[in-house]
Write a protein that holds these residues in place. Sequence first.
Motif, PDB file in Angstrom:
ATOM      1  N   VAL A   7       0.851  -1.189   0.000  1.00 19.46           N
ATOM      2  CA  VAL A   7       0.000   0.000   0.000  1.00 19.46           C
ATOM      3  C   VAL A   7       0.883   1.235   0.000  1.00 19.46           C
ATOM      4  CG1 VAL A   7      -1.795   1.262   1.248  1.00 19.46           C
ATOM      5  CG2 VAL A   7      -1.798  -1.244   1.245  1.00 19.46           C
ATOM      6  N   LEU A   8       0.626   2.149  -0.961  1.00 21.95           N
ATOM      7  CA  LEU A   8       1.382   3.396  -1.048  1.00 21.95           C
ATOM      8  C   LEU A   8       0.576   4.582  -0.525  1.00 21.95           C
ATOM      9  CD1 LEU A   8       2.890   2.884  -4.618  1.00 21.95           C
ATOM     10  CD2 LEU A   8       3.905   2.292  -2.416  1.00 21.95           C
ATOM     11  N   ASN A   9      -0.768   4.513  -0.669  1.00 17.52           N
ATOM     12  CA  ASN A   9      -1.593   5.630  -0.209  1.00 17.52           C
ATOM     13  C   ASN A   9      -3.057   5.183  -0.191  1.00 17.52           C
ATOM     14  OD1 ASN A   9      -2.149   8.332   0.588  1.00 17.52           O
ATOM     15  ND2 ASN A   9      -2.857   8.773  -1.490  1.00 17.52           N
ATOM     16  N   ILE A  10      -3.840   5.698   0.769  1.00 16.50           N
ATOM     17  CA  ILE A  10      -5.285   5.438   0.831  1.00 16.50           C
ATOM     18  C   ILE A  10      -6.000   6.767   0.985  1.00 16.50           C
ATOM     19  CG2 ILE A  10      -7.165   4.282   2.057  1.00 16.50           C
ATOM     20  CD1 ILE A  10      -5.169   2.274   3.127  1.00 16.50           C
ATOM     21  N   THR A  11      -6.992   7.043   0.148  1.00 18.43           N
ATOM     22  CA  THR A  11      -7.779   8.273   0.259  1.00 18.43           C
ATOM     23  C   THR A  11      -9.232   7.922   0.542  1.00 18.43           C
ATOM     24  OG1 THR A  11      -8.232   8.342  -2.123  1.00 18.43           O
ATOM     25  CG2 THR A  11      -6.262   9.487  -1.349  1.00 18.43           C
ATOM     26  N   LEU A  12      -9.851   8.731   1.403  1.00 21.32           N
ATOM     27  CA  LEU A  12     -11.285   8.607   1.673  1.00 21.32           C
ATOM     28  C   LEU A  12     -12.070   9.384   0.619  1.00 21.32           C
ATOM     29  CD1 LEU A  12     -11.232   9.121   5.543  1.00 21.32           C
ATOM     30  CD2 LEU A  12     -11.914   7.018   4.365  1.00 21.32           C
ATOM     31  N   PRO A  13     -13.308   8.987   0.329  1.00 19.57           N
ATOM     32  CA  PRO A  13     -14.097   9.753  -0.648  1.00 19.57           C
ATOM     33  C   PRO A  13     -14.511  11.095  -0.083  1.00 19.57           C
ATOM     34  CG  PRO A  13     -15.433   8.049   0.375  1.00 19.57           C
ATOM     35  CD  PRO A  13     -14.042   7.840   0.887  1.00 19.57           C
ATOM     36  N   PHE A  14     -14.655  12.084  -0.957  1.00 20.75           N
ATOM     37  CA  PHE A  14     -15.199  13.365  -0.518  1.00 20.75           C
ATOM     38  C   PHE A  14     -16.352  13.739  -1.440  1.00 20.75           C
ATOM     39  CE2 PHE A  14     -11.439  14.022  -3.119  1.00 20.75           C
ATOM     40  CZ  PHE A  14     -11.843  14.919  -4.089  1.00 20.75           C
ATOM     41  N   TYR A  15     -17.277  14.546  -0.890  1.00 14.87           N
ATOM     42  CA  TYR A  15     -18.598  14.713  -1.478  1.00 14.87           C
ATOM     43  C   TYR A  15     -18.598  15.519  -2.767  1.00 14.87           C
ATOM     44  CZ  TYR A  15     -23.623  15.566  -1.634  1.00 14.87           C
ATOM     45  OH  TYR A  15     -24.935  15.632  -2.015  1.00 14.87           O
ATOM     46  N   TYR A  16     -17.729  16.494  -2.902  1.00 13.84           N
ATOM     47  CA  TYR A  16     -17.813  17.411  -4.042  1.00 13.84           C
ATOM     48  C   TYR A  16     -16.459  17.490  -4.734  1.00 13.84           C
ATOM     49  CZ  TYR A  16     -15.882  20.364  -0.377  1.00 13.84           C
ATOM     50  OH  TYR A  16     -15.120  20.848   0.644  1.00 13.84           O
ATOM     51  N   GLY A  17     -16.513  17.951  -5.969  1.00  9.48           N
ATOM     52  CA  GLY A  17     -15.299  18.106  -6.741  1.00  9.48           C
ATOM     53  C   GLY A  17     -14.973  16.866  -7.542  1.00  9.48           C
ATOM     54  N   PRO A  18     -14.186  16.995  -8.609  1.00 10.89           N
ATOM     55  CA  PRO A  18     -13.807  15.824  -9.426  1.00 10.89           C
ATOM     56  C   PRO A  18     -12.880  14.899  -8.655  1.00 10.89           C
ATOM     57  CG  PRO A  18     -12.571  17.782 -10.099  1.00 10.89           C
ATOM     58  CD  PRO A  18     -13.583  18.251  -9.100  1.00 10.89           C
ATOM     59  N   ILE A  26      -7.124   3.684  -3.518  1.00  7.38           N
ATOM     60  CA  ILE A  26      -5.980   3.119  -2.815  1.00  7.38           C
ATOM     61  C   ILE A  26      -4.899   2.845  -3.853  1.00  7.38           C
ATOM     62  CG2 ILE A  26      -7.042   0.816  -2.902  1.00  7.38           C
ATOM     63  CD1 ILE A  26      -5.417   0.153  -0.359  1.00  7.38           C
ATOM     64  N   THR A  27      -3.708   3.406  -3.621  1.00  6.74           N
ATOM     65  CA  THR A  27      -2.585   3.212  -4.546  1.00  6.74           C
ATOM     66  C   THR A  27      -1.721   2.065  -4.016  1.00  6.74           C
ATOM     67  OG1 THR A  27      -2.597   5.568  -5.068  1.00  6.74           O
ATOM     68  CG2 THR A  27      -0.650   4.312  -5.709  1.00  6.74           C
ATOM     69  N   VAL A  28      -1.488   1.062  -4.877  1.00  8.58           N
ATOM     70  CA  VAL A  28      -0.719  -0.114  -4.488  1.00  8.58           C
ATOM     71  C   VAL A  28       0.346  -0.386  -5.546  1.00  8.58           C
ATOM     72  CG1 VAL A  28      -2.612  -1.163  -3.210  1.00  8.58           C
ATOM     73  CG2 VAL A  28      -2.383  -1.634  -5.649  1.00  8.58           C
ATOM     74  N   ASN A  29       1.301  -1.211  -5.198  1.00 11.77           N
ATOM     75  CA  ASN A  29       2.310  -1.634  -6.165  1.00 11.77           C
ATOM     76  C   ASN A  29       1.795  -2.845  -6.928  1.00 11.77           C
ATOM     77  OD1 ASN A  29       4.489   0.069  -6.352  1.00 11.77           O
ATOM     78  ND2 ASN A  29       5.538  -0.785  -4.562  1.00 11.77           N
ATOM     79  N   PHE A  30       1.609  -2.706  -8.260  1.00  9.28           N
ATOM     80  CA  PHE A  30       1.144  -3.789  -9.120  1.00  9.28           C
ATOM     81  C   PHE A  30       2.357  -4.444  -9.785  1.00  9.28           C
ATOM     82  CE2 PHE A  30      -3.329  -4.392 -10.881  1.00  9.28           C
ATOM     83  CZ  PHE A  30      -3.896  -4.332  -9.615  1.00  9.28           C
ATOM     84  N   PRO A  31       2.297  -5.742 -10.015  1.00  6.55           N
ATOM     85  CA  PRO A  31       3.444  -6.414 -10.636  1.00  6.55           C
ATOM     86  C   PRO A  31       3.531  -6.120 -12.138  1.00  6.55           C
ATOM     87  CG  PRO A  31       1.646  -7.956 -10.327  1.00  6.55           C
ATOM     88  CD  PRO A  31       1.211  -6.677  -9.680  1.00  6.55           C
ATOM     89  N   VAL A  32       4.758  -6.076 -12.644  1.00  5.12           N
ATOM     90  CA  VAL A  32       4.992  -6.052 -14.094  1.00  5.12           C
ATOM     91  C   VAL A  32       4.911  -7.498 -14.580  1.00  5.12           C
ATOM     92  CG1 VAL A  32       6.627  -5.464 -15.914  1.00  5.12           C
ATOM     93  CG2 VAL A  32       6.458  -4.020 -13.870  1.00  5.12           C
ATOM     94  N   ILE A  33       4.200  -7.749 -15.674  1.00  2.00           N
ATOM     95  CA  ILE A  33       4.015  -9.112 -16.167  1.00  2.00           C
ATOM     96  C   ILE A  33       4.862  -9.291 -17.433  1.00  2.00           C
ATOM     97  CG2 ILE A  33       2.338 -10.768 -17.063  1.00  2.00           C
ATOM     98  CD1 ILE A  33       0.283  -9.553 -15.264  1.00  2.00           C
ATOM     99  N   TYR A  34       5.661 -10.375 -17.469  1.00  2.00           N
ATOM    100  CA  TYR A  34       6.632 -10.613 -18.536  1.00  2.00           C
ATOM    101  C   TYR A  34       6.193 -11.773 -19.402  1.00  2.00           C
ATOM    102  CZ  TYR A  34       9.408  -7.852 -15.276  1.00  2.00           C
ATOM    103  OH  TYR A  34       9.846  -6.876 -14.443  1.00  2.00           O
ATOM    104  N   SER A  35       6.671 -11.784 -20.641  1.00  2.00           N
ATOM    105  CA  SER A  35       6.396 -12.916 -21.536  1.00  2.00           C
ATOM    106  C   SER A  35       7.275 -14.098 -21.132  1.00  2.00           C
ATOM    107  CB  SER A  35       6.651 -12.522 -22.988  1.00  2.00           C
ATOM    108  OG  SER A  35       8.007 -12.135 -23.154  1.00  2.00           O
TER     109      SER A  35
END
Length: 739
Positions: free
Chosen positions: A78-89, A95-104
């Motif tokens: 886990v790199l970061n977690i944000t709660l939802p907020f009501y207004y604004g884009p 939640i930002t996480v480290n995803f694996p790179v997939i190889y052939s």
Amino acid sequence: MIPKLMFQILLLLGSIKAQGQAATDQLAKTGCQQKCGNVTIPFPFGIGPAGCFLDDWYEVACPNGTNTPRLKKLELQVLNITLPFYYGPGGDAMITVNFPVIYSRDCSRNQTRESVMLEGSSFVIAQDRNIFAAVGCSRVALIENTKSAVVGCKLSECSSRADGTSIRPNSDCSGLGCCQTTTTFGLQSFNVSFRKDEAASGAVEGCSYAALVDRAEFSPSRMHALEQEGYVPAVLQWGVANTTHFGINLLHDSRRGYGHYYCSSRSMSDSYIVMPFMQCFCYPGYDGNPYLGNGCQDVNECEDHDILKNCHGKCVNTKGYYKCVDGSRAVKLAMMVIGGFIGALLFLLSMRWLRRAIRRRKKMKLKQKFFKQNGGLLLQQQLSSPEGNVEKSKLFDSKKLERATDNFNENRILGQGGQGTVYKGMLMDGKIVAIKKSKVLDEGNVEQFINEVFILSQINHRNVVKLLGCCLETEVPLLVYEFIPNGTLYQYLHDPNEEFPVPWDVRLRIATEVAGALSYLHSAASIPIYHRDIKSTNILLDEKYRAKIADFGTSRSVALDQTHVTTLVQGTFGYLDPEYFQSSQFTDKSDVYSFGVVLVELVTGQKPISSLRAQEGRSLATYFIISMEEDRLFDILDPQVLNEGKKDEIITVAHLAMRCLNLNGRKRPTMKEVAMELEAIKRPSHPSDEQQINRERQATFEIDGVEAHDVAFRSAEFEAGDGISSMTDVYPLLSSDTW
């Protein structure tokens, strides 16, 4: 003293502000670890024991000494977690996480097919926050789920130099050696497959790899170096399942706000997209964690310098917002508010009065409608006739009868049948009554109902149930009778749970009382009345086990010079007069026949219709006639009668019953004669009475030109025949243990 007091007030205000700030900063559950390294872990995520996180999907591991949080179940950093907020884009929870790179498969790295599966969780790959990119030559890279390929990009063939070295992919990652694309909404799996581009002429060259990259972290130059990194940041959208949260069903109440937060299944980034989970937001003007109880706290906008600059007057913080108060207008504003409040109060009071008036008018019209619908005009017409008696009929208010029966509670039901339901009730004066709630009446039944009210209003006899009044202003009419506590004669004779046997003298008294009441109806009432449904279920027993005739719904009054009433055949199997069945002409002798069956019930203790007897004797009347013809009277008597009754009294009653059951109505005695003979059996007073009784004992049952056995067979055949309208038993005045 005053400076000291001011100092204490300032300290108190400071502590309140600090408490509010602490409540706003509290994002994890109380007593749970809130940070791991530099990452804040808000609830429903949590570190530690089970109560610190919502379920296993949200458990975060924070190994000692590493300060590197990981989603324990998905094994993703886990790199970061944000709660939802009501207004604004971009207001959705991420939640930002480290995803694996997939190889052939032709790459040199060991883990070349690592994938991420999110099925069953409340996580999806954020569509607009990630880039899917691949590096390689002459291949197509596809993201796959369990069903089919969902998205991918095409890698063009790589050109070679004359010296044999490969050309590096182009810098904008537009296809030559590097390609990129966006993902689809709702994707919950990340597994890449590499396929040869069939349209490419060149051969597949070297290692190919692909990754899902946070758009903010993506650059083509970085893609060229991914081969050595292994993991890259990616963004997942998260929520909570559509289940109960703090006692609130988020699925059913998703469009309603509770407290200071709001839950919805629609994406705040794009309100037209429905997510497979719920997200909760603090309302504007509130901040904190909406997933915690009272987690959304009011924000003091008056501490915002930009707001203070634009606020003309004094800034006053309010719940969820603020207001700028001009001191010079405060009094005017207060007067306007008070005036508006008084005006609104007067308006509401007038509307309430008007609504009540309209309601009363509607109720009055509805009551008038029901009164006409339930035959009120017909009842008034009959009661105003010379034969009617208005004083003996009382109109009850519907509200009083509702209170008397606890709004017609099922626990108050005494009996149910074809004509309606009877409830036990208590009037305001403490009097116990039986209230018969008729079924919805059609035009035919209205006349029958009014007929019962009219007839009972004329009867004043101690052995006829007393009608106390009626109510016609309800949807279905109501009749109020005196309450008869000991049930019906049928129950008294045939209920196997009856605790007390019926003595012979009681049976003889009941028969005499019923006969006397019928004699009164036929010959002593101001207008002769034919009951037309005499049976043991319509004979009630009061607290002293005195007989009371009830249920006059099918009864008819006749003129003094009238001998019969011609109607559709109505009655109850086992009691119906065969002559009436054949001719549709009901006479006073038809009531005599039905009484004869009741008399046989009292003597034998057997039911009027029984499948336990032989075919030709299923009708009690037929069975009794055959037994008398075969001189088997004492074989069919009730043991109680046989043990207690005098032989000559039993024989006299049996012969009287035979005469009542004569198929020829003219040969039956009148009810007056029956009543006199039963009275004589109880109290013989003169020798002449004794001689008359002896003559009756020697009488035989004469049937013109027909053998008794044939009569019995025909009677049984008619009793079971078709075409008879059988009235369902209604017990209007029964007692009940549920009172």
